[in-house]
Design an enzyme around this catalytic site. Structure first.
Site, PDB file in Angstrom:
ATOM      1  N   ARG A   1      -5.904 -39.401  -1.935  1.00 43.01           N
ATOM      2  CA  ARG A   1      -5.632 -38.192  -2.665  1.00 43.01           C
ATOM      3  C   ARG A   1      -4.054 -37.622  -2.538  1.00 43.01           C
ATOM      4  O   ARG A   1      -3.482 -37.091  -3.323  1.00 43.01           O
ATOM      5  CB  ARG A   1      -6.677 -36.856  -2.011  1.00 43.01           C
ATOM      6  CG  ARG A   1      -6.598 -35.786  -3.088  1.00 43.01           C
ATOM      7  CD  ARG A   1      -7.697 -34.848  -2.672  1.00 43.01           C
ATOM      8  NE  ARG A   1      -7.579 -34.310  -1.513  1.00 43.01           N
ATOM      9  CZ  ARG A   1      -8.388 -33.551  -0.808  1.00 43.01           C
ATOM     10  NH1 ARG A   1      -9.599 -33.169  -1.541  1.00 43.01           N
ATOM     11  NH2 ARG A   1      -8.293 -33.182   0.555  1.00 43.01           N
TER      12      ARG A   1
ATOM     13  N   ARG B   1      19.348 -24.376  -3.720  1.00 42.18           N
ATOM     14  CA  ARG B   1      18.090 -23.765  -4.487  1.00 42.18           C
ATOM     15  C   ARG B   1      18.472 -23.739  -6.058  1.00 42.18           C
ATOM     16  O   ARG B   1      19.574 -23.209  -6.445  1.00 42.18           O
ATOM     17  CB  ARG B   1      17.870 -22.095  -4.221  1.00 42.18           C
ATOM     18  CG  ARG B   1      16.750 -21.677  -4.718  1.00 42.18           C
ATOM     19  CD  ARG B   1      16.535 -20.152  -4.339  1.00 42.18           C
ATOM     20  NE  ARG B   1      15.201 -19.701  -4.967  1.00 42.18           N
ATOM     21  CZ  ARG B   1      15.305 -19.278  -6.141  1.00 42.18           C
ATOM     22  NH1 ARG B   1      16.206 -19.149  -6.646  1.00 42.18           N
ATOM     23  NH2 ARG B   1      13.993 -18.947  -6.656  1.00 42.18           N
TER      24      ARG B   1
ATOM     25  N   GLU C   1     -14.888 -23.100  -7.667  1.00 44.99           N
ATOM     26  CA  GLU C   1     -14.719 -23.497  -6.128  1.00 44.99           C
ATOM     27  C   GLU C   1     -14.520 -22.560  -5.357  1.00 44.99           C
ATOM     28  O   GLU C   1     -14.269 -21.487  -5.641  1.00 44.99           O
ATOM     29  CB  GLU C   1     -13.929 -25.028  -5.898  1.00 44.99           C
ATOM     30  CG  GLU C   1     -12.293 -24.448  -6.164  1.00 44.99           C
ATOM     31  CD  GLU C   1     -11.375 -25.677  -6.080  1.00 44.99           C
ATOM     32  OE1 GLU C   1     -11.688 -26.368  -5.237  1.00 44.99           O
ATOM     33  OE2 GLU C   1     -10.278 -25.496  -6.682  1.00 44.99           O
TER      34      GLU C   1
ATOM     35  N   TYR D   1      -0.394 -31.444   0.551  1.00 45.77           N
ATOM     36  CA  TYR D   1      -0.875 -31.330   1.828  1.00 45.77           C
ATOM     37  C   TYR D   1      -2.251 -32.027   2.001  1.00 45.77           C
ATOM     38  O   TYR D   1      -3.051 -32.034   0.878  1.00 45.77           O
ATOM     39  CB  TYR D   1      -0.915 -29.821   2.475  1.00 45.77           C
ATOM     40  CG  TYR D   1      -2.136 -29.134   2.158  1.00 45.77           C
ATOM     41  CD1 TYR D   1      -2.034 -28.400   0.863  1.00 45.77           C
ATOM     42  CD2 TYR D   1      -3.094 -29.142   3.126  1.00 45.77           C
ATOM     43  CE1 TYR D   1      -2.906 -27.649   0.519  1.00 45.77           C
ATOM     44  CE2 TYR D   1      -4.188 -28.141   2.661  1.00 45.77           C
ATOM     45  CZ  TYR D   1      -3.962 -27.533   1.324  1.00 45.77           C
ATOM     46  OH  TYR D   1      -5.031 -26.630   0.813  1.00 45.77           O
TER      47      TYR D   1
HETATM   48  N1  PLP Z   1     -11.267 -27.007  -2.970  1.00 42.88           N
HETATM   49  C1  PLP Z   1     -10.062 -26.382  -2.407  1.00 42.88           C
HETATM   50  C2  PLP Z   1      -9.280 -25.461  -3.073  1.00 42.88           C
HETATM   51  C3  PLP Z   1      -9.637 -26.758  -1.047  1.00 42.88           C
HETATM   52  O1  PLP Z   1      -8.589 -25.941  -0.394  1.00 42.88           O
HETATM   53  C4  PLP Z   1     -10.344 -27.542  -0.125  1.00 42.88           C
HETATM   54  C5  PLP Z   1     -10.135 -27.877   1.037  1.00 42.88           C
HETATM   55  O2  PLP Z   1      -8.878 -27.328   1.663  1.00 42.88           O
HETATM   56  C6  PLP Z   1     -11.582 -28.144  -0.945  1.00 42.88           C
HETATM   57  C7  PLP Z   1     -11.687 -27.692  -2.216  1.00 42.88           C
HETATM   58  C8  PLP Z   1     -12.421 -29.250  -0.042  1.00 42.88           C
HETATM   59  O3  PLP Z   1     -11.681 -30.313  -0.009  1.00 42.88           O
HETATM   60  P1  PLP Z   1     -11.789 -31.445   1.177  1.00 42.88           P
HETATM   61  O4  PLP Z   1     -13.489 -31.632   1.261  1.00 42.88           O
HETATM   62  O5  PLP Z   1     -11.274 -32.619   0.734  1.00 42.88           O
HETATM   63  O6  PLP Z   1     -11.457 -30.626   2.333  1.00 42.88           O
END
Ligand code: PLP
Length: 286
Positions: A52, A100, A182, A33
């Site tokens: 991406r 499935r 993150e 997504y």
């Molecule tokens: N890291 C994760 C796990 C995310 O789910 C997201 C965004 O949903 C991000 C980083 C930040 O990505 P972006 O700046 O492309 O929204």
């Protein structure tokens, strides 16, 4: 006004929108997504988000559901039909629906494409950013392919829920060595005493956030130093500033990590400045 969703070629009221119960997204989280910010009616950083998306699909061997040009039209149409001036557009592609089976279905199985858009209350979002957010830290228990933006987000959801129960807005994952990877749905940043922006390299342990990439562009434009290196939870707690980046949060200051209040407990000046300037470097697509 009723909200409208796009599902596999049709625009339908959201309440009636559905996919098959044997959709592989539903059964295996076999899908990817993207979320783009809608700002003043424009899609922010669409080129990077679509690049991406294509990378995520290719890593999983899923076809683009429609040509890129058609996808752009669908995104705009979904935004238009939902009358979103400020908000987000969410689009998801799965490997499609099939009996499935862990093994992939036939190569000609059509992928599923779903698009939804919704507004945000910009005044409320700005007030939230001006106040700053709290984050908690949790051990990173995700698979190693977090570079792919898959819909397999259960660890992220559990971490966010834990944050919420503790009065925080985001959870920062940390790896076995105590380094922050993150956020549950954002990238993590700190600002050192020397005003260097620090964020983990995108080569391991994180999703290469589009907001992260565009912020690096902004930093270059403004002659700020960005150091892409890992930082520990302890370093973050002693940092001058901290903030998160995500399409849905842009740049949002962090004022507390676990029980530690950063600095004077107010959003950092650099984070606030970067937030104010972000849209001057981001791509705006009509
Ligand atoms: N890291 C994760 C796990 C995310 O789910 C997201 C965004 O949903 C991000 C980083 C930040 O990505 P972006 O700046 O492309 O929204």
């Amino acid at each position: 006004m009723s909200r409208i969703a796009y599902v596999n070629g049709l625009y339908t009221p959201l309440r009636d929108a559905s996919v098959h119960i044997e959709d592989r997204g539903f059964q295996f989280a076999d899908g990817v997504y993207e979320v783009c910010e809608i700002f003043g009616g424009k899609i922010i950083d669409e080129t990077r988000h679509l690049a991406r998306l294509k990378r995520s699909l290719s890593e999983l061997g899923i076809r683009m559901p429609v040509e890129e040009g058609a996808l752009k039209v669908i995104l705009r149409e979904t935004v238009r039909r939902n009358r979103v001036r400020n908000g987000l557009v969410y689009f998801q592609v799965t490997r499609g629906s099939a009996r499935r089976d862990f093994v992939f279905p036939a190569a000609d199985t059509p992928p599923t494409l779903v698009v939804i858009a919704r507004p945000v209350d910009r005044a409320k979002v700005e007030a939230g950013a001006a106040a700053g957010i709290s984050v908690i830290t949790v051990p990173d228990n995700r698979w190693e392919r977090v570079d792919i933006k898959t819909t397999g987000l259960l660890p992220n959801s559990l971490a966010r829920q834990k944050a919420k129960l503790q009065g925080a807005r985001e959870a920062w994952f940390f790896d076995e060595d105590g380094y922050v990877t993150e956020g549950a749905a954002s990238n993590a940043w700190i600002v050192t005493k020397e005003n260097t922006l620090v964020t983990r390299p995108a080569e391991s342990g994180i999703l290469r956030g589009i907001t992260r990439t565009t912020l690096i562009d902004l930093a270059k434009r403004d002659n700020l130093i960005v150091s892409e290196r890992p930082f520990t939870v302890a370093e973050a707690k002693a940092a001058r500033e901290a903030f998160i980046t995500a399409a849905t949060a842009v740049i949002t200051p962090v004022i507390r990590i676990d029980d530690i209040v950063l600095g004077d407990g107010k959003p950092g000046a650099l984070a606030i400045k970067l937030r104010a300037h972000f849209h001057s470097v981001a791509e705006h697509s009509a």
